[in-house]
Design a protein around this motif. Structure first.
Motif, PDB file in Angstrom:
ATOM      1  N   UNK A  98       0.833  -1.772   0.004  1.00 41.99           N
ATOM      2  CA  UNK A  98       0.090  -0.104  -0.061  1.00 41.99           C
ATOM      3  C   UNK A  98       1.065   1.666   0.114  1.00 41.99           C
ATOM      4  N   UNK A  99       0.260   2.144  -0.904  1.00 44.56           N
ATOM      5  CA  UNK A  99       1.345   3.425  -0.695  1.00 44.56           C
ATOM      6  C   UNK A  99       1.666   4.175   0.626  1.00 44.56           C
ATOM      7  N   UNK A 100       2.465   4.139   0.759  1.00 44.43           N
ATOM      8  CA  UNK A 100       2.158   4.850   2.415  1.00 44.43           C
ATOM      9  C   UNK A 100       1.730   6.361   2.678  1.00 44.43           C
ATOM     10  N   UNK A 101       1.972   7.127   1.128  1.00 46.52           N
ATOM     11  CA  UNK A 101       1.465   8.649   1.537  1.00 46.52           C
ATOM     12  C   UNK A 101       0.053   8.316   1.518  1.00 46.52           C
ATOM     13  N   UNK A 148      -5.167  13.980   8.839  1.00 50.68           N
ATOM     14  CA  UNK A 148      -4.731  13.985   7.947  1.00 50.68           C
ATOM     15  C   UNK A 148      -3.299  14.656   7.409  1.00 50.68           C
ATOM     16  N   UNK A 149      -3.580  15.614   7.517  1.00 46.55           N
ATOM     17  CA  UNK A 149      -2.766  17.056   7.181  1.00 46.55           C
ATOM     18  C   UNK A 149      -2.045  17.057   7.954  1.00 46.55           C
ATOM     19  N   UNK A 150      -1.810  16.762   9.459  1.00 44.64           N
ATOM     20  CA  UNK A 150      -1.227  17.231  10.458  1.00 44.64           C
ATOM     21  C   UNK A 150      -0.418  15.603  10.598  1.00 44.64           C
ATOM     22  N   UNK A 151      -1.035  14.974  10.196  1.00 47.76           N
ATOM     23  CA  UNK A 151       0.125  13.230   9.768  1.00 47.76           C
ATOM     24  C   UNK A 151       0.725  13.451   8.376  1.00 47.76           C
ATOM     25  N   UNK A 173       0.129  13.143   5.952  1.00 50.18           N
ATOM     26  CA  UNK A 173      -0.108  12.151   5.053  1.00 50.18           C
ATOM     27  C   UNK A 173      -1.045  13.569   3.489  1.00 50.18           C
ATOM     28  N   UNK A 174      -0.401  13.089   2.722  1.00 54.45           N
ATOM     29  CA  UNK A 174      -0.774  14.614   1.684  1.00 54.45           C
ATOM     30  C   UNK A 174      -1.564  13.674   0.181  1.00 54.45           C
ATOM     31  N   UNK A 232      -2.577  22.166   0.030  1.00 53.26           N
ATOM     32  CA  UNK A 232      -1.048  21.053   0.370  1.00 53.26           C
ATOM     33  C   UNK A 232      -1.813  19.889  -0.078  1.00 53.26           C
ATOM     34  N   UNK A 233      -2.886  19.089  -0.317  1.00 50.29           N
ATOM     35  CA  UNK A 233      -3.482  18.369  -0.277  1.00 50.29           C
ATOM     36  C   UNK A 233      -3.702  17.451  -1.510  1.00 50.29           C
TER      37      UNK A 233
END
Ligand code: ADP
Length: 757
Positions: free
Chosen positions: A676-679, A705-708, A710-711, A733-734
């Motif tokens: 699985x893609x990690x991002x 997700x943003x805080x973590x 993940x984009x 950003x996402x």
């Protein structure tokens, strides 16, 4: 006459027994001196009476009681001692009767004198009079009277018995009676004198006691009178509605009538104090200036545009509609520390009202909302009326915190009582069990708060207008800290005069490494902690840096507790990242799946998953199996039938259907061996056939997700509109991938299989 004789001495009993067995005749002769010894013939008088025993009774204590009827007077001629008892030889004596007027007169005198003695003395029972009155014979009369004078000495009576002449005997008897009367008279005098003396002392004492009691009573009456008057005045000043005032005055009357110190008095006083303290018709003037209110709201809070807009709308409607508008109940829903309470306070300030806040957390008893009846010891009104009293006006902004934490149990349902308070149809006459009088809550502006709407009793939810507080982004937190929290904490910790300042990077580090929350409560606490340390250093004259830099935080607060970003660092097989919505706002979770060889298909779930999540995992598994051919695998995963799904992260109970596609992705990855893609993070519910359904809390999840870090976020297509809520700086950003089928998810999230080593 009939006489009853108690026979106690052994010799006498022997004599009685002997007589009872034989002719039943006894000579009853008095003893000159009463003593317990057996009498010798010399100890006995010479004259007695003959009597026939008619009844014989053995008393358990060994004595004998006989009833005997006397017949004639006898003279003892001599005694013989049988050894067991005395035997007497007797001869009859005959009285000399008279029937002249003198005797008649004597008889009358005897009767009246006897009557006098019976009345004045206490020795002779009044029945004797009846007995004596019926006797017309002089002899019998004298003997009968004599028989009643048991308190006259035996010698005197014996002497009378021995007189044979009736007239003489009557004369002698009269003398005895006169003497008796004299003695009685003297006794009466003495008694009267003694009684008088004692009585006077006692009377004085009693009077003094009474006087004291009266004085006390009067003083208390005065006290109570003035207390009652004071109450009456206060009641009039309290401007109660008519019914309430009447009731209160009636209670004052009761209080006044109550004996001093009666325990009920306390109950009544407390009740009256409550009635007087309630703001029946005291209200504050609303300030309905929209522009000014907007300024106040902005002054106190950063952001929260929707909330502020809604409040300004409310004010606008109030301004147009006036007081006739039914106050709507706003319900602020959001995680802790997002400013629900503080904006409530701000609203009150903006429109110039008082603010009260009552927490309902843990309230399980209806009586806590509506009060206890006054018959309970220590009864008090419920929290609503307590809040109103506290507010001192009948139109405060009334905040009911944590309505999602209301409990229900056997003591009644508090939410129904709450409903009555909140419902504009009913709350004009809210009745508290303690107050017992309807109180008008219509002018109160109720605001409720809750962390989760799901836990709010449905009946309540219906009446409320929900305003969500989604939680802040890091950017927003930064702004709030800089503009509000830092200045506030600097002020509260007495550092206003010192040029203390928080560096921007320090604030960011505080947010990222020292707190993990949707709101700013812990952030504020940490800022406060730093300020305290600085204050201490300043106060003790130590050198300390006044501009707080990121590296100063280690010294002040210790090392950061949280790691920034929890995204997987590598692309892995069987591990997918999902998004959840918790009390602390949005967060990321990792879903791990392992496939194990097995003969029976089996699904094991671990990680404190709730019922909904378990079902969602079942559905995800079936869904992957039904998509097996598209994924290029067989539905039995090549015999790896035992599927283990684990959701780690701190043993926190997790529930909800929104991890459906994440679990499906992890299973598909494990089954196909494709990492699985990690991002990529994802959220969405999945059906058996693979359709992706929308879920809640999108804004919070995206922020999480943003805080973590993940984009890329995979979301259900139907949630697209929720992205409008995501702040621009985050959205830019996402990357968002909107999907409606699980096949799209697999295509987006799964990498090609890694070559088998
Ligand atoms: P809640 O009631 O939602 O749990 P609070 O109202 O107690 O949260 O807020 C916690 C603290 O955070 C308060 O000191 C409050 O002033 C502050 N705060 C929260 N949101 C904001 C905001 N948008 N602007 C300024 N301060 C805020």
């Amino acid at each position: 006459m009939m006489v009853s004789v108690l026979v106690g001495r052994e010799r006498s009993i022997n004599a009685v027994n002997y007589a009872w067995d034989g002719g039943r005749i006894l000579a009853l002769i008095a003893q000159k001196q009463i003593n317990t010894e057996d009498p010798l013939p010399d100890d006995l008088y010479g004259v007695g009476v003959l009597a026939e025993i008619v009844q014989y009774l053995r008393v358990p204590d060994g004595t004998v009681r006989i009833m005997a009827e006397t017949s004639s007077k006898v003279c003892v001629e001599g005694f013989a001692d049988t050894g067991e008892f005395l035997v007497a030889a007797v001869s009859s004596m005959h009285d000399v009767g008279h029937s002249d007027t003198e005797t008649e007169g004597l008889m009358r005198l005897v009767r009246s004198q006897f009557e006098h003695i019976v009345h004045t003395g206490r020795q002779v029972s009044p029945e004797a009079l009846v007995n004596v009155a019926s006797i017309s014979e002089a002899g019998k009369l004298s003997y009968a009277v004599l028989s009643h004078l048991s308190h006259v000495p035996v010698g005197t009576r014996q002497a009378l018995l021995e007189i044979n002449d009736d007239k003489q005997r009557l004369e002698s008897l009269l003398k005895v009676l006169h003497h008796e009367a004299d003695v009685l008279e003297v006794q009466r005098h003495i008694r009267a004198r003694v009684e008088k003396e004692i009585g006077e002392n006692q009377r004085e004492m009693i009077l003094r006691e009474q006087l004291k009691a009266i004085q006390e009573e009067l003083r208390e009456r005065d006290d109570r009178g003035s207390e009652a008057d004071e109450y009456r005045a206060r009641i009039r000043d309290a401007r109660m509605p008519k019914g309430a005032e009447e009731r209160a005055l009636k209670e004052v009357d009761r209080l006044e009538r109550m004996p001093y110190g009666a325990p009920e008095g306390v109950v009544i006083r407390t009740y009256l104090d409550w009635l007087i303290a309630l703001p029946w018709s005291t209200r504050s003037e609303d300030r309905l200036d929209i522009a000014a209110a907007a300024a106040v709201l902005d002054e106190d809070h950063y952001g929260l545009e929707k909330v502020k807009d809604r409040i300004l709308e409310y004010l606008a409607v109030r301004q147009l509609a006036g007081d006739t508008m039914k106050g709507p109940i706003l319900c602020f829903v959001g995680p802790p520390g997002v400013g629900k309470t503080s904006i409530g306070r701000s609203i009150a300030r903006a429109i110039g009202r008082e603010f009260v806040r009552v927490s309902l957390g843990g309230v399980r008893d209806e009586a806590e909302i509506r009060g206890h009846r006054r018959t309970y010891v220590g009864a008090l009104p419920g929290r609503i009326m307590q809040g109103i009293r506290h507010a001192r006006v009948c139109n405060p902004v009334f905040m009911l915190d944590e309505i999602d934490k209301l409990g229900v149990d056997f003591r009644g349902d508090p939410s129904s009582a709450l409903l009555e308070a909140l419902d504009p149809e009913q709350n004009a006459e809210f009745s508290d069990h303690y107050i017992e009088l309807p109180f008008n809550l219509r002018e109160v502006m109720f605001i409720t708060t809750a962390n989760f709407l799901d836990n709010v009793p449905p009946a309540l939810r219906d009446r409320m207008e929900v305003i969500p507080f989604p939680g802040y982004t890091e950017y927003e937190k930064h702004a709030i800290a800089k503009r509000f929290l830092c200045p506030k904490q600097i002020r509260e910790n007495g550092l206003e005069g010192t040029p203390v300042r928080f560096d921007d990077d320090a604030i960011s580090r505080l947010i990222r490494e020292y707190t993990r929350e949707a709101g700013v409560r812990n952030l504020e606490r940490e800022i406060g902690a730093v300020c305290r340390k600085v204050a201490r250093a300043v106060a003790s004259g130590k050198r300390t840096r006044l501009t707080i830099k990121p590296k100063d935080l280690d010294a002040h607060l210790g090392h950061g507790r949280y790691r920034y970003g929890t995204a997987n660092e590598r692309d892995e097989v069987g591990v997918a990242t999902g998004l959840v919505f918790t009390e602390a706002g949005g967060d990321v979770v990792t879903v791990e799946v392992s496939l194990i060889k097995g003969t029976e298909p089996r699904l094991t779930l671990t990680g404190q998953l709730g019922e909904v999540m378990r079902e969602s995992a079942q559905a995800a598994l079936t869904c992957v199996r039904s998509h097996a051919s598209e994924l290029g695998i067989d539905a039995s995963f090549g015999g790896l039938l035992d599927v283990h799904v684990h959701v780690p992260a701190g043993a926190v109970p997790k529930d909800g259907p929104s991890a459906g596609i994440t679990i499906a992705t992890a299973i598909a990855s494990a089954a196909t061996g494709r990492p699985v893609k990690s991002n990529v993070a994802m959220t969405g519910e999945v059906t058996l056939r693979g359709r992706v359904l929308p879920v809640g809390g999108i804004k919070e999840k995206v922020l999480g997700a943003h805080r973590a870090g993940l984009r890329i976020v995979i979301l259900p297509a139907e949630n697209e509109r929720d992205l409008d809520d995501v702040p621009d700086h985050v959205r830019n950003d996402m990357e968002f991938r909107l999907v409606s089928d699980v096949a799209q998810v697999f295509a987006l999230a799964l990498l090609p299989p890694v070559a088998a080593a």
